[in-house]
Design an enzyme around this catalytic site. Structure first.
Site, PDB file in Angstrom:
ATOM      1  N   GLN A   1       7.429   0.225   9.368  1.00 25.41           N
ATOM      2  CA  GLN A   1       7.047  -1.010  10.029  1.00 25.41           C
ATOM      3  C   GLN A   1       8.217  -1.439  10.890  1.00 25.41           C
ATOM      4  OE1 GLN A   1       3.785  -3.235   9.222  1.00 25.41           O
ATOM      5  NE2 GLN A   1       3.632  -1.060   9.659  1.00 25.41           N
TER       6      GLN A   1
ATOM      7  N   ARG B   1      -5.645  -3.938   3.029  1.00 23.47           N
ATOM      8  CA  ARG B   1      -4.716  -3.150   3.859  1.00 23.47           C
ATOM      9  C   ARG B   1      -3.942  -2.073   3.110  1.00 23.47           C
ATOM     10  NH1 ARG B   1      -2.569  -8.473   3.874  1.00 23.47           N
ATOM     11  NH2 ARG B   1      -0.789  -8.706   2.498  1.00 23.47           N
ATOM     12  N   ASP B   2      -3.121  -1.389   3.903  1.00 26.43           N
ATOM     13  CA  ASP B   2      -2.135  -0.402   3.454  1.00 26.43           C
ATOM     14  C   ASP B   2      -2.785   0.840   2.836  1.00 26.43           C
ATOM     15  OD1 ASP B   2      -0.567  -2.520   4.253  1.00 26.43           O
ATOM     16  OD2 ASP B   2      -0.040  -3.163   2.235  1.00 26.43           O
TER      17      ASP B   2
ATOM     18  N   TRP C   1      10.832 -10.164   0.532  1.00 22.07           N
ATOM     19  CA  TRP C   1      10.249 -11.084   1.517  1.00 22.07           C
ATOM     20  C   TRP C   1      10.806 -12.507   1.389  1.00 22.07           C
ATOM     21  CZ3 TRP C   1       8.520  -9.739   5.899  1.00 22.07           C
ATOM     22  CH2 TRP C   1       7.823  -8.545   6.069  1.00 22.07           C
TER      23      TRP C   1
ATOM     24  N   GLU D   1      -0.157  -5.064  -2.519  1.00 22.98           N
ATOM     25  CA  GLU D   1       0.050  -4.413  -1.230  1.00 22.98           C
ATOM     26  C   GLU D   1       0.520  -2.973  -1.469  1.00 22.98           C
ATOM     27  OE1 GLU D   1       1.492  -8.033   1.639  1.00 22.98           O
ATOM     28  OE2 GLU D   1       3.060  -7.185   0.420  1.00 22.98           O
TER      29      GLU D   1
ATOM     30  N   ASN E   1      10.439  -3.124   8.128  1.00 28.50           N
ATOM     31  CA  ASN E   1      10.045  -3.325   6.733  1.00 28.50           C
ATOM     32  C   ASN E   1       9.449  -2.027   6.190  1.00 28.50           C
ATOM     33  OD1 ASN E   1       8.054  -5.034   8.484  1.00 28.50           O
ATOM     34  ND2 ASN E   1       6.840  -4.816   6.662  1.00 28.50           N
ATOM     35  N   ASP E   2       8.305  -2.050   5.592  1.00 30.72           N
ATOM     36  CA  ASP E   2       7.812  -0.938   4.762  1.00 30.72           C
ATOM     37  C   ASP E   2       7.985   0.476   5.330  1.00 30.72           C
ATOM     38  OD1 ASP E   2       6.700  -3.343   4.040  1.00 30.72           O
ATOM     39  OD2 ASP E   2       4.639  -2.636   4.028  1.00 30.72           O
TER      40      ASP E   2
ATOM     41  N   TRP F   1      10.619 -10.288  11.743  1.00 29.83           N
ATOM     42  CA  TRP F   1       9.285  -9.682  11.737  1.00 29.83           C
ATOM     43  C   TRP F   1       8.508 -10.112  12.991  1.00 29.83           C
ATOM     44  CZ3 TRP F   1       4.071 -10.757  11.735  1.00 29.83           C
ATOM     45  CH2 TRP F   1       3.227  -9.735  11.278  1.00 29.83           C
TER      46      TRP F   1
ATOM     47  N   PHE G   1      -0.196  -2.076  10.963  1.00 30.86           N
ATOM     48  CA  PHE G   1       0.369  -2.388   9.651  1.00 30.86           C
ATOM     49  C   PHE G   1       0.558  -1.098   8.845  1.00 30.86           C
ATOM     50  CE2 PHE G   1      -0.221  -7.146   8.424  1.00 30.86           C
ATOM     51  CZ  PHE G   1       0.481  -7.525   9.557  1.00 30.86           C
ATOM     52  N   SER G   2       0.927  -1.258   7.580  1.00 38.76           N
ATOM     53  CA  SER G   2       1.321  -0.107   6.760  1.00 38.76           C
ATOM     54  C   SER G   2       0.190   0.868   6.496  1.00 38.76           C
ATOM     55  CB  SER G   2       1.899  -0.596   5.438  1.00 38.76           C
ATOM     56  OG  SER G   2       3.165  -1.133   5.695  1.00 38.76           O
TER      57      SER G   2
HETATM   58  C1  FRU Z   1       4.238  -5.310   2.826  1.00 36.29           C
HETATM   59  C2  FRU Z   1       3.393  -5.720   4.003  1.00 36.29           C
HETATM   60  C3  FRU Z   1       2.117  -4.890   4.065  1.00 36.29           C
HETATM   61  C4  FRU Z   1       1.746  -4.966   5.498  1.00 36.29           C
HETATM   62  C5  FRU Z   1       3.077  -4.975   6.189  1.00 36.29           C
HETATM   63  C6  FRU Z   1       3.138  -5.802   7.435  1.00 36.29           C
HETATM   64  O1  FRU Z   1       5.582  -5.577   2.970  1.00 36.29           O
HETATM   65  O2  FRU Z   1       3.095  -7.100   3.921  1.00 36.29           O
HETATM   66  O3  FRU Z   1       1.119  -5.319   3.172  1.00 36.29           O
HETATM   67  O4  FRU Z   1       0.936  -3.906   5.894  1.00 36.29           O
HETATM   68  O5  FRU Z   1       4.006  -5.471   5.251  1.00 36.29           O
HETATM   69  O6  FRU Z   1       4.329  -5.603   8.126  1.00 36.29           O
END
Ligand code: FRU
Length: 505
Positions: free
Chosen positions: A64, A178-179, A313, A230, A47-48, A72, A104-105
């Site tokens: 990710q 986060r992130d 998502w 996010e 993902n990200d 996931w 995580f991100s």
């Molecule tokens: C966004 C997210 C982030 C998180 C990550 C987890 O797509 O939900 O907020 O850090 O993916 O994989």
């Protein structure tokens, strides 16, 4: 002929089967639906985009990654590098989950002044700032299971050492915390972290990347709030030699076409507060369903290059690929445009991607009056580019003999672009997938450039000189082998340019 039909010429471009043919063998990067001009990992889930940083002539793309499956799972940071933003080399996994949680991100910076003290033997440290997500604490119903950690690398991102003082920013009780996205704020010689904190962003500052102090919050009553905020990103762009600040805030769900999407704000930043300028209408970097968690590369000077995760998502875990799942968008260059006194971001494919171009085929307006037979060789994808006056509707259709079709167009009455993937191919994996999505035309210029980048199972539409963007995936049962234009040829400024592109693999 009724009036509608009389107003348009229909051009049928018959593309030889080999042109869009996808290699049916199972070699890596040659699977059905595998994107040929976009980054995806050899295998498994992504993902990200994370830790995007330019260092020593190399673009680093961390992401990710779940290395043990195609859905996931416990998050790692995968790693890929590129020197031209087109070809990518996947490297070993950079960060593994640890006792503080999943990785995580987050972002990465070049600590040229060794503010962190991590330098050794004159080697400049790359410092990654990411969220440690503790699944156990989450499961136990705690609300402080996301904290920010750092790690450093002295070998250009190949191997990383986690800081023994992690976490460096502790959560005081916000479930979505986060992130972290960090940049150097030169006027005050400090790092600024932009963090997604549930329904807003919070800015923190630090002089050493280890001790963080809260500066301010932004956005609790601005922008879209139909989901969780996010992956934020704060950066500056020049316009007429003046500096403006752009704040990206990804949100899920709540996008303009449902699910995940990326909103942005243009304004001022003084090292403490971000102040939005102009009208407060929500602006989206990409209106399509399949561009999320996008941020920009760090350390690229005045140039700002954006890349997103080309998925949503709503169905990311169910897409009909098995060995690998999900990919990134192409890198896009961002600039500011002033439309009637209001600032908007414009995105265009980075010029570096032109290295993938094969000989362009120019279809002049005059030729659009008769059927056009295209016999070139497109190995993996193609681009269409044209300048057009938006005085009437226009559309482009891709189709195959299985009855799958994908339509991209402009609706004059509604002054909006659309992508109709209702019958584009396989969609049973999720009932939200098959639909038409829309993007407003932002500027009031009648004539503007439209560019569309097609890959095996994705398209990225850049309309209105880069102001209206839509990314969308599609999964035809068989490769599309026909292309049809419905244009009023008088509106076409000169020609449609069709550029076959080479695979990056
Ligand atoms: C966004 C997210 C982030 C998180 C990550 C987890 O797509 O939900 O907020 O850090 O993916 O994989």
């Amino acid at each position: 002929m009724n009036n509608f039909k009389a107003a348009f010429f229909t051009i049928l471009v018959v593309v030889t089967q080999s042109v869009f043919a996808q290699n049916q063998d199972t070699n890596t990067y040659k699977e059905q639906y595998r994107l040929q001009t976009h980054f995806s990992p050899k295998a498994h889930w992504i993902n990200d985009p994370n830790g995007m940083v330019y260092f020593n002539h190399t673009y680093h793309l961390f992401f990710q990654y779940y290395p043990n499956g195609s859905t996931w799972g416990p998050m790692h940071w995968g790693h890929a590098i590129s020197t031209d933003l087109a070809h990518w080399k996947e490297l070993p996994i950079a960060l593994y989950p640890d006792s503080l949680g999943y990785i995580f991100s987050g972002s990465a910076v070049v600590d040229s002044n060794n503010t962190s003290g991590f330098a050794k033997g004159g080697k400049i440290p790359l410092v990654a700032i990411f969220t440690a997500h503790d699944p156990k604490a989450e499961h136990e119903g705690k609300n402080n299971f996301e904290n920010q950690s750092i790690a450093y690398s002295l070998d250009e991102g190949l191997t990383w050492t986690k800081f023994e003082g992690n976490p460096v920013l502790k959560n005081l009780g916000i479930r979505d915390f986060r992130d972290p996205n960090v940049m150097w704020y030169a006027p005050q010689k400090k790092w600024i972290m932009t963090l997604a904190t549930l329904d807003r962003v919070t800015f923190y500052s630090s002089t050493n990347l280890k001790d963080w102090k809260k500066e301010s919050d932004f956005g609790s009553n601005l922008g879209s709030h139909d989901g969780v905020w996010e992956c934020p990103n704060l950066f500056s762009l020049q316009f007429n030699k003046k500096t403006y600040w752009v704040l990206i805030g990804n949100i899920n769900p709540g996008g303009p076409n449902k699910g995940s999407a990326t909103q942005y704000f243009v304004g001022e930043f003084n090292g403490t507060n971000f102040l939005q300028m102009g009208d407060t209408k929500t602006k989206w970097i990409d209106y399509g369903p399949d561009d999320y968690a996008g941020v920009t590369w760090n350390n690229t000077g005045n140039r700002k290059i954006f890349l997103g995760w080309m998925s949503n998502w709503i169905y990311a875990n169910q897409l009909p690929t098995e060995k690998w799942r999900n990919a990134m968008t192409i890198p896009r260059e961002l600039s500011l445009k002033n439309v009637n006194g209001e600032f908007y971001l414009s995105s265009t494919p980075v010029a570096e991607l032109n290295t993938l171009d094969l000989s362009p085929i120019k279809i002049p307006a005059s030729k659009l009056k008769t059927d056009y037979l295209f016999e070139g060789k497109v190995q993996s994808g193609f681009k269409l580019k044209f300048a057009i006056n938006h005085a009437t509707d226009f559309s482009i259709k891709l189709y195959n003999d299985e009855g799958d079709n994908l339509i991209i167009g402009y609706d004059k009455a509604k002054n909006q672009y659309y992508i109709d993937r209702t019958h584009a191919g396989i969609s049973s994996f999720n009932r939200e997938f098959a639909k038409t999505v829309f993007a407003p035309k932002i500027s009031n210029f009648a004539t503007s450039i439209v560019e569309i980048i097609f890959d095996n199972s994705s398209l990225e539409f850049f309309g209105d000189d880069g102001l209206s963007i839509m990314s969308a995936l599609y999964f035809p049962k068989k490769p599309y082998n026909h292309l049809q234009f419905k244009f009023n040829a008088n509106n076409l400024v000169k020609q449609v340019e069709l550029v076959p592109t080479k695979s990056i693999w």
